[in-house]
Design a protein around this motif. Structure first.
Motif, PDB file in Angstrom:
ATOM      1  N   GLN A  83      62.489  29.256  64.849  1.00  0.00           N
ATOM      2  CA  GLN A  83      63.415  28.802  65.699  1.00  0.00           C
ATOM      3  C   GLN A  83      62.677  28.574  67.073  1.00  0.00           C
ATOM      4  O   GLN A  83      62.309  29.466  67.671  1.00  0.00           O
ATOM      5  CB  GLN A  83      64.670  29.709  65.533  1.00  0.00           C
ATOM      6  N   ASP A  84      63.132  27.376  67.753  1.00  0.00           N
ATOM      7  CA  ASP A  84      62.491  27.113  68.905  1.00  0.00           C
ATOM      8  C   ASP A  84      63.808  26.951  69.916  1.00  0.00           C
ATOM      9  O   ASP A  84      64.648  26.221  69.602  1.00  0.00           O
ATOM     10  CB  ASP A  84      61.765  25.656  69.012  1.00  0.00           C
ATOM     11  N   TRP A  85      63.957  27.606  71.338  1.00  0.00           N
ATOM     12  CA  TRP A  85      64.732  27.307  72.052  1.00  0.00           C
ATOM     13  C   TRP A  85      63.837  26.846  73.364  1.00  0.00           C
ATOM     14  O   TRP A  85      63.099  27.467  73.921  1.00  0.00           O
ATOM     15  CB  TRP A  85      65.541  28.628  72.761  1.00  0.00           C
ATOM     16  N   PHE A  86      64.215  25.681  73.825  1.00  0.00           N
ATOM     17  CA  PHE A  86      63.556  25.034  75.059  1.00  0.00           C
ATOM     18  C   PHE A  86      64.713  25.344  76.186  1.00  0.00           C
ATOM     19  O   PHE A  86      65.886  25.580  76.307  1.00  0.00           O
ATOM     20  CB  PHE A  86      63.589  23.503  75.167  1.00  0.00           C
ATOM     21  N   PRO A 272      64.786  22.092  69.589  1.00  0.00           N
ATOM     22  CA  PRO A 272      64.895  21.365  68.408  1.00  0.00           C
ATOM     23  C   PRO A 272      65.592  22.202  67.334  1.00  0.00           C
ATOM     24  O   PRO A 272      65.846  21.757  66.243  1.00  0.00           O
ATOM     25  CB  PRO A 272      63.820  20.928  68.187  1.00  0.00           C
ATOM     26  N   GLY A 273      65.809  23.599  67.701  1.00  0.00           N
ATOM     27  CA  GLY A 273      66.392  24.223  66.252  1.00  0.00           C
ATOM     28  C   GLY A 273      65.232  24.795  65.516  1.00  0.00           C
ATOM     29  O   GLY A 273      64.250  25.233  65.796  1.00  0.00           O
ATOM     30  N   MET A 274      65.758  24.990  64.206  1.00  0.00           N
ATOM     31  CA  MET A 274      64.999  25.720  63.300  1.00  0.00           C
ATOM     32  C   MET A 274      63.959  24.421  62.587  1.00  0.00           C
ATOM     33  O   MET A 274      64.165  23.499  62.490  1.00  0.00           O
ATOM     34  CB  MET A 274      65.593  26.329  62.196  1.00  0.00           C
ATOM     35  N   PHE A 275      62.611  25.176  62.290  1.00  0.00           N
ATOM     36  CA  PHE A 275      61.221  24.228  61.866  1.00  0.00           C
ATOM     37  C   PHE A 275      60.936  25.121  60.918  1.00  0.00           C
ATOM     38  O   PHE A 275      60.411  26.209  61.124  1.00  0.00           O
ATOM     39  CB  PHE A 275      60.617  23.931  63.118  1.00  0.00           C
ATOM     40  N   GLN A 276      60.682  24.428  59.807  1.00  0.00           N
ATOM     41  CA  GLN A 276      60.200  25.270  58.619  1.00  0.00           C
ATOM     42  C   GLN A 276      58.783  24.214  57.765  1.00  0.00           C
ATOM     43  O   GLN A 276      59.257  23.256  57.709  1.00  0.00           O
ATOM     44  CB  GLN A 276      60.910  25.965  57.664  1.00  0.00           C
ATOM     45  N   THR A 285      72.037  31.468  61.332  1.00  0.00           N
ATOM     46  CA  THR A 285      73.235  30.972  62.120  1.00  0.00           C
ATOM     47  C   THR A 285      72.973  31.137  63.669  1.00  0.00           C
ATOM     48  O   THR A 285      72.517  31.995  64.052  1.00  0.00           O
ATOM     49  CB  THR A 285      74.581  31.626  61.543  1.00  0.00           C
ATOM     50  N   TYR A 286      73.554  30.024  64.242  1.00  0.00           N
ATOM     51  CA  TYR A 286      73.383  30.130  65.967  1.00  0.00           C
ATOM     52  C   TYR A 286      74.526  30.978  66.606  1.00  0.00           C
ATOM     53  O   TYR A 286      75.643  30.905  65.812  1.00  0.00           O
ATOM     54  CB  TYR A 286      73.505  28.914  66.468  1.00  0.00           C
ATOM     55  N   GLY A 287      74.388  31.549  67.397  1.00  0.00           N
ATOM     56  CA  GLY A 287      75.015  32.562  68.192  1.00  0.00           C
ATOM     57  C   GLY A 287      76.150  31.647  69.031  1.00  0.00           C
ATOM     58  O   GLY A 287      75.893  30.285  69.239  1.00  0.00           O
ATOM     59  N   LEU A 289      78.555  31.068  72.777  1.00  0.00           N
ATOM     60  CA  LEU A 289      78.455  31.256  74.119  1.00  0.00           C
ATOM     61  C   LEU A 289      79.062  32.743  74.228  1.00  0.00           C
ATOM     62  O   LEU A 289      80.297  32.994  73.801  1.00  0.00           O
ATOM     63  CB  LEU A 289      79.222  30.209  74.831  1.00  0.00           C
ATOM     64  N   GLY A 290      78.118  33.583  75.019  1.00  0.00           N
ATOM     65  CA  GLY A 290      78.687  34.836  75.226  1.00  0.00           C
ATOM     66  C   GLY A 290      78.449  35.859  74.198  1.00  0.00           C
ATOM     67  O   GLY A 290      78.760  37.073  74.212  1.00  0.00           O
ATOM     68  N   GLY A 291      77.711  35.341  73.089  1.00  0.00           N
ATOM     69  CA  GLY A 291      77.558  36.308  71.864  1.00  0.00           C
ATOM     70  C   GLY A 291      76.092  37.003  71.846  1.00  0.00           C
ATOM     71  O   GLY A 291      75.489  37.310  72.874  1.00  0.00           O
ATOM     72  N   THR A 292      75.772  37.444  70.886  1.00  0.00           N
ATOM     73  CA  THR A 292      74.606  38.075  70.645  1.00  0.00           C
ATOM     74  C   THR A 292      73.265  37.359  70.103  1.00  0.00           C
ATOM     75  O   THR A 292      72.419  37.913  69.681  1.00  0.00           O
ATOM     76  CB  THR A 292      74.678  39.453  69.827  1.00  0.00           C
ATOM     77  N   GLY A 293      73.384  36.150  70.220  1.00  0.00           N
ATOM     78  CA  GLY A 293      72.255  35.546  69.821  1.00  0.00           C
ATOM     79  C   GLY A 293      72.297  34.814  68.251  1.00  0.00           C
ATOM     80  O   GLY A 293      71.077  34.464  68.020  1.00  0.00           O
ATOM     81  N   GLY A 294      73.159  34.998  67.426  1.00  0.00           N
ATOM     82  CA  GLY A 294      72.607  34.700  65.924  1.00  0.00           C
ATOM     83  C   GLY A 294      72.002  35.551  65.289  1.00  0.00           C
ATOM     84  O   GLY A 294      71.877  36.478  65.579  1.00  0.00           O
ATOM     85  N   ASP A 295      72.020  35.063  64.026  1.00  0.00           N
ATOM     86  CA  ASP A 295      71.124  35.824  62.989  1.00  0.00           C
ATOM     87  C   ASP A 295      70.325  34.871  62.364  1.00  0.00           C
ATOM     88  O   ASP A 295      70.809  33.865  61.634  1.00  0.00           O
ATOM     89  CB  ASP A 295      71.949  36.460  62.077  1.00  0.00           C
ATOM     90  N   PHE A 296      69.219  34.840  62.403  1.00  0.00           N
ATOM     91  CA  PHE A 296      68.117  33.856  61.670  1.00  0.00           C
ATOM     92  C   PHE A 296      67.260  34.887  60.903  1.00  0.00           C
ATOM     93  O   PHE A 296      67.011  36.074  61.102  1.00  0.00           O
ATOM     94  CB  PHE A 296      66.879  33.283  62.758  1.00  0.00           C
ATOM     95  N   TYR A 297      66.660  34.247  59.731  1.00  0.00           N
ATOM     96  CA  TYR A 297      65.731  35.000  59.039  1.00  0.00           C
ATOM     97  C   TYR A 297      64.772  34.197  58.297  1.00  0.00           C
ATOM     98  O   TYR A 297      65.022  33.191  58.059  1.00  0.00           O
ATOM     99  CB  TYR A 297      66.615  35.733  57.727  1.00  0.00           C
ATOM    100  N   THR A 298      63.590  34.804  58.243  1.00  0.00           N
ATOM    101  CA  THR A 298      62.493  34.137  57.527  1.00  0.00           C
ATOM    102  C   THR A 298      62.097  34.794  56.252  1.00  0.00           C
ATOM    103  O   THR A 298      62.257  36.145  56.008  1.00  0.00           O
ATOM    104  CB  THR A 298      61.258  34.281  58.540  1.00  0.00           C
ATOM    105  N   ASN A 299      61.361  34.045  55.586  1.00  0.00           N
ATOM    106  CA  ASN A 299      60.651  34.894  54.552  1.00  0.00           C
ATOM    107  C   ASN A 299      59.368  33.905  53.829  1.00  0.00           C
ATOM    108  O   ASN A 299      59.458  32.599  54.259  1.00  0.00           O
ATOM    109  CB  ASN A 299      61.846  35.123  53.185  1.00  0.00           C
TER     110      ASN A 299
END
Lengths: 301, 162
Positions: A83-86, A272-276, A285-287, A289-299
């Protein structure tokens, strides 16, 4: 032939056979032997039908997911699920679930596998003009043929031009090993702290016994101005997976970026979001505004 | 000729089929289990490390060091380089036992990550090493430094120098 046909008669015929045996003195088999046989058969059927098939199914799933790995070698062609955040920031942090990575055979000889976070400067002239095209500080855990299953961090700083520094962290002398932390999350924070100094913190979450010690390292004389945050899995190597590569699901939670006002939960942000590159895989899932940043998972793999 | 009771026959058939089923499925399941099992176990000294000498070895001339510069040079020349494709075999140029703080000064502030007064083995070597950066671009180096913990022998850090 007759006996074979008897073997496939319906259950009610079997019951009738048992009933006949109760009233027939010249039957060779006593009724209690029949009952014993029925119990034996029911037990056997239960065992074969309900114990064995799930194992076969699990093995089938495992083989279905296996794939050939075509991700270059140690020096080129790596694959990512990230996941990329610019956007401008002075730091980032994430809690990466520590899972048992597997890297054997061709993985060890041609590559590695890791779960990590990168804080990158690809905008200042001293960084985008170097041979990598950027400067960065990264941290996470990996499995390679050199260190084994280890925590690590690395940096490329403007002060060094193109020099790359890689640090391995060990049970001795660093009191750190992902083997101790499996099932917990390792919070990795990389942020500017002081003048031209980025702090790299490792802090295991929710573990009070026999886990890695919290540790802090410094990327000093580092004038980079980060504008990019990556989290995810990096994979290197070529060969048949065949269990040489493996990374169960690892969650990345509490994803924050930092500005002058403090830590801010990541949202979708500036793409650009997620890239695989499949493998490795990323989802999540994205968080808000004011949240804890979402939950991403890789495998992988 | 004695007749075989149908229930006995049925029991024998089920048992034989079950044994055949288990005989064909168990080995592959066991193999998959073993492949899925973690291959790494916790250890005090993790990763590859320079073999340590007994503390009373007369070859140990540097107080606090458990191996010699000859050991380190031989080790560097006989091993690959982390995260790099090596196209020219590494060969040691300079080996010194210095403190962690002295290392940090030489590397423009980059610290080995152990206490400042801890002893390390600092080996400069040459060869040809190609690595990938965070953006996917590669850089090829001909010089690098490896820093080892002088008491444990593990590789603390490697710096690729351009």
């Amino acid at each position: 032939m007759f006996t074979k046909m008897q073997a496939f008669i319906p259950a009610r015929h079997l019951l009738a056979s048992v009933t006949r045996s109760l009233h027939s003195n010249d039957q060779e088999i006593k009724w209690f032997q029949d009952i014993s046989l029925i119990v034996l058969m029911v037990t056997s059927l239960t065992f074969f039908l309900f114990a064995s098939p799930p194992q076969t199914y699990a093995a089938t799933v495992s083989h279905t997911m296996a794939a050939n790995i075509s991700c270059g070698n140690l020096s080129t062609g790596h694959c990512y699920g990230r996941q990329d955040w610019f956007g401008g920031t002075i730091g980032s942090k994430t809690d990466i679930k520590v899972v048992q990575l597997t890297c054997n055979g061709s993985c060890q000889s041609t590559g590695f596998l890791d779960n990590e976070m990168w804080l990158i400067d690809g905008q200042t002239s001293s960084c985008f003009s170097n041979m990598f095209g950027n400067c960065w500080v990264e941290g996470g855990y990996l499995y390679d043929g050199y260190c084994g299953f280890c925590y690590f961090w690395a940096d490329v700083r403007p002060v060094d031009g193109n020099n790359l520094n890689l640090h391995y962290l060990y049970p001795t002398p660093n009191h750190m090993s992902p083997n101790r932390d499996i099932g917990h999350s390792m919070r990795i924070s990389i942020y500017e702290q002081g003048t031209h100094r980025f702090e790299v913190d490792f802090a295991v979450q929710g573990c009070s016994f026999n886990c890695s010690a919290n540790a802090t390292f410094y990327s000093t004389n580092n004038t980079m101005v980060p504008n990019d945050v990556h989290i995810g899995t990096e994979l290197s190597g070529v060969g048949s997976n065949n269990s040489n590569w493996g990374a169960p699901r690892a969650d990345y939670t509490n994803n924050y970026w930092k500005n002058g006002a403090g830590w801010q939960g990541q949202t979708y942000g500036n793409g650009p979001g997620m890239f695989q590159q499949s493998p490795p895989y990323i989802n999540g899932t994205y968080g808000s505004l004011g949240g804890t940043g979402g939950d991403f998972y890789t495998n992988c793999c | 000729m004695r007749r075989i009771h149908p229930l006995i026959f049925l029991g024998v058939v089920i048992t034989v089929l079950g044994i055949l089923f288990l005989a064909t499925s168990s080995p592959s399941d066991a193999q998959n289990d073993s492949q899925a099992a973690p291959s790494s176990t916790p250890s005090t000294v993790q990763g590859v490390a320079i073999p340590l000498r007994p503390t009373n070895d007369p070859a140990l001339t540097v107080p606090g060091a458990r191996f010699t510069c000859d050991d380190a040079a031989q080790w560097v020349g006989s091993h690959s380089v982390p995260l790099a494709v090596v196209s020219a075999k590494p060969a040691a140029d300079i080996c010194e036992f210095i403190t962690s703080q002295q290392t940090s000064v030489r590397l423009k502030g980059e610290s080995p990550g152990i206490p400042d007064n801890a002893l390390v083995c600092y080996v400069t070597f040459h060869g040809r090493f190609t690595v990938t950066g965070a953006g996917g671009k590669t850089v090829t180096y001909e010089k690098a430094v490896e820093v080892f913990d002088a008491q444990i022998g593990v590789l603390l850090m490697v710096t690729f120098i351009y």
